[in-house]
Design a protein around this motif. Structure first.
Motif, PDB file in Angstrom:
ATOM      1  N   THR A  71      12.293  27.586 -11.908  1.00 35.19           N
ATOM      2  CA  THR A  71      13.446  28.333 -11.413  1.00 35.19           C
ATOM      3  C   THR A  71      13.283  29.796 -11.825  1.00 35.19           C
ATOM      4  O   THR A  71      12.550  30.113 -12.749  1.00 35.19           O
ATOM      5  N   LEU A  72      14.007  30.672 -11.128  1.00 34.89           N
ATOM      6  CA  LEU A  72      13.987  32.107 -11.413  1.00 34.89           C
ATOM      7  C   LEU A  72      15.415  32.580 -11.615  1.00 34.89           C
ATOM      8  O   LEU A  72      16.348  31.998 -11.070  1.00 34.89           O
ATOM      9  N   THR A  73      15.567  33.661 -12.379  1.00 36.55           N
ATOM     10  CA  THR A  73      16.879  34.290 -12.486  1.00 36.55           C
ATOM     11  C   THR A  73      16.849  35.602 -11.702  1.00 36.55           C
ATOM     12  O   THR A  73      15.784  36.064 -11.280  1.00 36.55           O
ATOM     13  N   CYS A  74      18.007  36.193 -11.494  1.00 39.75           N
ATOM     14  CA  CYS A  74      18.094  37.498 -10.836  1.00 39.75           C
ATOM     15  C   CYS A  74      19.483  38.054 -11.090  1.00 39.75           C
ATOM     16  O   CYS A  74      20.242  37.498 -11.885  1.00 39.75           O
ATOM     17  N   GLY A  75      19.822  39.158 -10.428  1.00 41.21           N
ATOM     18  CA  GLY A  75      21.162  39.729 -10.575  1.00 41.21           C
ATOM     19  C   GLY A  75      21.137  40.964 -11.451  1.00 41.21           C
ATOM     20  O   GLY A  75      20.342  41.061 -12.383  1.00 41.21           O
ATOM     21  N   THR A  76      22.039  41.885 -11.128  1.00 41.65           N
ATOM     22  CA  THR A  76      22.155  43.127 -11.893  1.00 41.65           C
ATOM     23  C   THR A  76      22.357  42.831 -13.373  1.00 41.65           C
ATOM     24  O   THR A  76      21.862  43.548 -14.236  1.00 41.65           O
ATOM     25  N   HIS A  77      23.081  41.749 -13.680  1.00 38.75           N
ATOM     26  CA  HIS A  77      23.321  41.390 -15.073  1.00 38.75           C
ATOM     27  C   HIS A  77      22.406  40.254 -15.543  1.00 38.75           C
ATOM     28  O   HIS A  77      22.592  39.736 -16.645  1.00 38.75           O
ATOM     29  N   GLY A  78      21.472  39.837 -14.710  1.00 38.31           N
ATOM     30  CA  GLY A  78      20.551  38.756 -15.092  1.00 38.31           C
ATOM     31  C   GLY A  78      21.246  37.419 -15.258  1.00 38.31           C
ATOM     32  O   GLY A  78      20.704  36.515 -15.889  1.00 38.31           O
TER      33      GLY A  78
END
Ligand SMILES: *Cc1c(COP(=O)(O)O)cnc(C)c1O
Length: 449
Positions: free
Chosen positions: A411-418
């Protein structure tokens, strides 16, 4: 066993999760230590596992573990990482020639890729396409083309945008760490406007966001803008599906001020969201549409497609690149197009969304840490935040992701705030495998809660 999404008999790599060692295993750890001695430490790593073979929804590592692929190499290997038709076409081309440089002598596959994109991108007008190698190059060339066509300097981008890591595209990207930190000064003439994130703007109407975008344009003179560049679904920024009406509203603003609307479909395009292009969900045609990532299923290729008068605005010799539209990459793209024609992969993407929502949406009620399950087709994400306050919880996204990794789910994470965990399974993943991976994920979320 139900395998509704793929014909499991095609596979030479068994399509089940299977762990023989800890993840990462001993051989991966050894190779990773060697890597640290040789490779720039500027490269991060989501999961330090070395791959030996990958196919369908499975990645097999050098320790013999079979991991479930919920990343597709960041939305690239939609047909699986060893698609046979892609391999056949590339192999046949490899025997004939690997490179001529399209600016030196020509080959037909380049034209055929352009022709498919001209026919299949939204918009009922005369189109042309230019091929490049990476996504960032497509974005940069869209800016060059827009400036040449309009004679204007400025480029409008948005909060939570991601457009690449080259000097111009990193300036266009919103997030500072890791993309921009220590790498300034940034190029000029990039202006950022508000985006229409529904979760983070509860109670705000789309018209208000559009007014704010227009006032940002006015602060700099709207007629000084060559281009407005937006991802129809924001990728690295957190798989943000903008408020309904936002992209059509930008279309209107672009028309009002003669600005080129550039849709960056690099992550969301080529079938990922259940339609060929994510902008089809909003029935908007960009003046320019950018594709890369899944375009050639992992062989580097990118494209700028759009209005003929725009693509023909630069002077001859103004566009190009040594590897732009490399023949191996063009053959791979033609193999991708062949397999998109019958609509099965698009239906798979929509089926993946149904299954993911069925498994993950109950977590909205059964835990207090899942703020949203969102996305379209096989581009889906879980945002972790405290339910009442919406305070982002990157610690939980990281914990859940680590937990998935240790149980053999990539899996991967993302987002301005992680704080967003994103799911990008190959469109050919089998339903049993998808459900097994989601089971691991939902247990990890329940235990983090
Ligand atoms: C990945 C990505 C890019 C950059 O592509 P590269 O091939 O990494 O240069 C640009 N825009 C979006 C939306 C992307 O997801």
């Amino acid at each position: 066993m139900t395998e509704t999404l793929i014909n499991a008999t095609d596979r030479s790599l068994l399509q089940t999760r299977h762990l023989l060692t800890d993840i990462p295993g001993p051989r991966s750890l050894e190779l990773h230590a060697e890597r640290a001695e040789q490779v720039s430490s500027g490269f991060g790593i989501a999961l330090p596992v070395f791959v030996e073979r990958a196919e369908g929804g499975i990645v097999r590592d050098v320790d013999g573990n079979r991991l479930i692929d919920f990343a597709s190499g960041i939305a690239v290997t939609s047909l699986g990482a060893s698609n046979s038709r892609v391999a056949e076409r590339v192999a046949a081309q490899l025997e004939k020639f690997t490179h001529t440089c399209f600016m030196v002598t020509e080959y037909e596959a380049f034209t055929k890729v352009c022709s498919w994109l001209n026919r299949n991108t939204p918009g009922d007008f005369a189109k042309r396409t230019a091929l490049f190698t990476t996504g960032a190059e497509a974005v940069e060339n869209a800016v060059k083309i827009s400036r040449a066509a309009t004679g204007r300097p400025n480029v409008l981008v948005f909060d939570e945008a991601y457009h690449g890591r080259s000097l111009l595209t990193m300036a266009m990207t919103a997030k500072v760490n890791p993309y921009k930190k220590n790498f300034g000064p940034m190029p000029d003439h990039i202006v950022r406007a508000a985006s229409a994130n529904p979760l983070r703007n509860a109670g705000v109407r789309v018209e208000q966001v559009l007014e704010s975008v227009e006032s940002t344009l006015r602060e700099h003179d709207p007629f000084s803008f060559a281009a407005m560049v937006i991802e129809p679904i924001q990728g690295e920024g957190g798989f943000v599906v903008p408020m309904a009406g936002f992209i059509p509203g930008l279309r209107k603003l672009a028309d009002k001020y003669g600005i080129v609307l550039v849709l960056d479909e690099i992550q969301a395009g080529i079938g990922r969201t259940g339609t060929l292009f994510a902008s089809e969900h909003e029935q908007v045609a960009g003046d320019l549409v950018l594709t890369a990532k899944a375009l050639a299923n992992g062989v580097p290729l990118s494209a700028v497609t759009g209005r003929a008068e725009l693509l023909n605005a630069p002077h001859a010799g103004g566009l190009g690149g040594t590897y732009a539209g490399n023949p191996l990459a063009c053959e791979a793209a033609l193999a991708v197009f062949e397999q998109l024609e019958d609509g099965v992969l698009l239906a798979n993407a929509r089926r993946i969304e149904q299954v993911v929502r069925e498994v993950l949406e109950p977590l909205l009620d059964s835990t207090s840490i899942v703020a949203q399950v969102r996305g379209r087709g096989a581009m889906l994400a879980v945002e972790f935040a405290d339910r009442g306050t919406l305070v982002p919880r990157p610690d939980l996204a990281a914990k859940v992701s680590r937990d998935c990794h240790s149980q053999g789910v990539i899996t991967l994470t993302c987002g301005t705030h992680g704080n967003v965990l994103r799911l990008l399974p190959p469109l050919v993943i089998g339903e049993d495998l998808l459900r097994d991976g989601l089971e691991v994920l939902s247990r990890a979320i329940a235990s983090a809660a």
